[in-house]
Design a protein around this motif. Structure first.
Motif, short mmCIF file in Angstrom:
data_model
loop_
_atom_site.label_atom_id
_atom_site.label_comp_id
_atom_site.label_asym_id
_atom_site.label_seq_id
_atom_site.Cartn_x
_atom_site.Cartn_y
_atom_site.Cartn_z
N CYS A 88 2.15 -62.58 29.30
CA CYS A 88 2.21 -61.15 29.07
C CYS A 88 3.67 -60.74 29.00
O CYS A 88 4.51 -61.29 29.72
CB CYS A 88 1.51 -60.45 30.23
SG CYS A 88 1.62 -58.67 30.24
N ALA A 89 3.98 -59.76 28.15
CA ALA A 89 5.37 -59.34 28.00
C ALA A 89 5.44 -57.83 27.79
O ALA A 89 4.57 -57.24 27.14
CB ALA A 89 6.01 -60.06 26.82
N ALA A 90 6.51 -57.24 28.33
CA ALA A 90 6.75 -55.81 28.19
C ALA A 90 7.98 -55.60 27.33
O ALA A 90 9.04 -56.20 27.57
CB ALA A 90 6.95 -55.18 29.57
N SER A 91 7.84 -54.74 26.34
CA SER A 91 8.95 -54.49 25.43
C SER A 91 9.83 -53.34 25.91
O SER A 91 9.37 -52.45 26.60
CB SER A 91 8.41 -54.17 24.04
OG SER A 91 9.45 -53.82 23.17
N ARG A 92 11.05 -53.36 25.45
CA ARG A 92 11.94 -52.22 25.68
C ARG A 92 11.72 -51.14 24.62
O ARG A 92 12.29 -50.08 24.68
CB ARG A 92 13.39 -52.69 25.63
CG ARG A 92 13.78 -53.62 26.75
CD ARG A 92 15.22 -54.07 26.59
NE ARG A 92 15.36 -55.06 25.53
CZ ARG A 92 15.36 -56.36 25.74
NH1 ARG A 92 15.22 -56.83 26.96
NH2 ARG A 92 15.52 -57.21 24.74
N SER A 93 10.89 -51.45 23.65
CA SER A 93 10.67 -50.54 22.52
C SER A 93 9.32 -49.84 22.61
O SER A 93 8.39 -50.35 23.22
CB SER A 93 10.75 -51.34 21.22
OG SER A 93 10.40 -50.55 20.11
#
Length: 124
Positions: free
Chosen positions: A96-101
Motif C-alpha cells: 500500500c502506498a500514499a501519494s503526496r499528490s
C-alpha cells in the motif's frame, strides 16, 4: 509521520479471491491519492491500482483491469484491494502506498509513504 499497515494476504488457489486492506494513520487520509503496488520475486515493483480522494476515480494496470477493484473508506482511513479471478502470476508482495499528490498518479516516485507489504500467493 504516515503509517500504513496492510493485511489480508495469504495463499489462495487460482480463480479465487482475496481482499487486501490498508489502514492509514498519522495523516489526513481523505485528501490524497492512495495506491497499491506489487513485487514478485526477482522482479521490480510495479503499479497495480490507484484511487483519488473520491473513490470512484480509479486507475488500474492492464494486467489486473476487470479483476481487481480498489476502493477507500475515508471515514475509516482505509483503502482496499479486492482481487478476483486470481492467477499464479498475481503472486507477489503487495504494498500500500500514499501519494503526496491529489492527482491520479501511478509512478513509484509519486508515492512518499509505504506499508511493509503483505504476501499473496496464488497456487495453480
Amino acid at each position: 509521520q504516515v503509517q500504513l499497515v496492510e493485511s489480508g494476504g495469504g495463499l489462495v488457489q487460482a480463480g479465487g479471491s482475496l481482499r487486501l486492506s490498508c489502514a492509514a494513520s498519522g495523516w489526513i487520509f481523505s485528501r490524497n491519492t492512495m495506491g497499491w503496488f506489487r513485487q514478485a520475486e526477482g522482479k521490480e515493483r510495479e503499479f497495480v491500482a490507484a484511487t483519488r480522494r473520491i473513490g470512484d476515480n480509479t486507475y488500474y494496470a492492464d494486467s489486473v483491469k476487470g479483476r481487481f477493484t480498489i476502493s477507500r473508506d475515508n471515514a475509516k482511513n482505509t483503502v482496499y484491494l479486492q482481487m478476483n479471478s486470481l492467477k499464479p502470476e498475481d503472486s507477489a508482495v503487495y504494498f500500500c502506498a500514499a501519494s503526496r499528490s491529489r492527482l491520479m498518479v501511478t509512478s513509484e516516485g509519486d508515492f512518499g509513504s509505504w506499508g511493509q507489504g503483505t504476501q499473496v500467493t496464488v497456487s495453480s
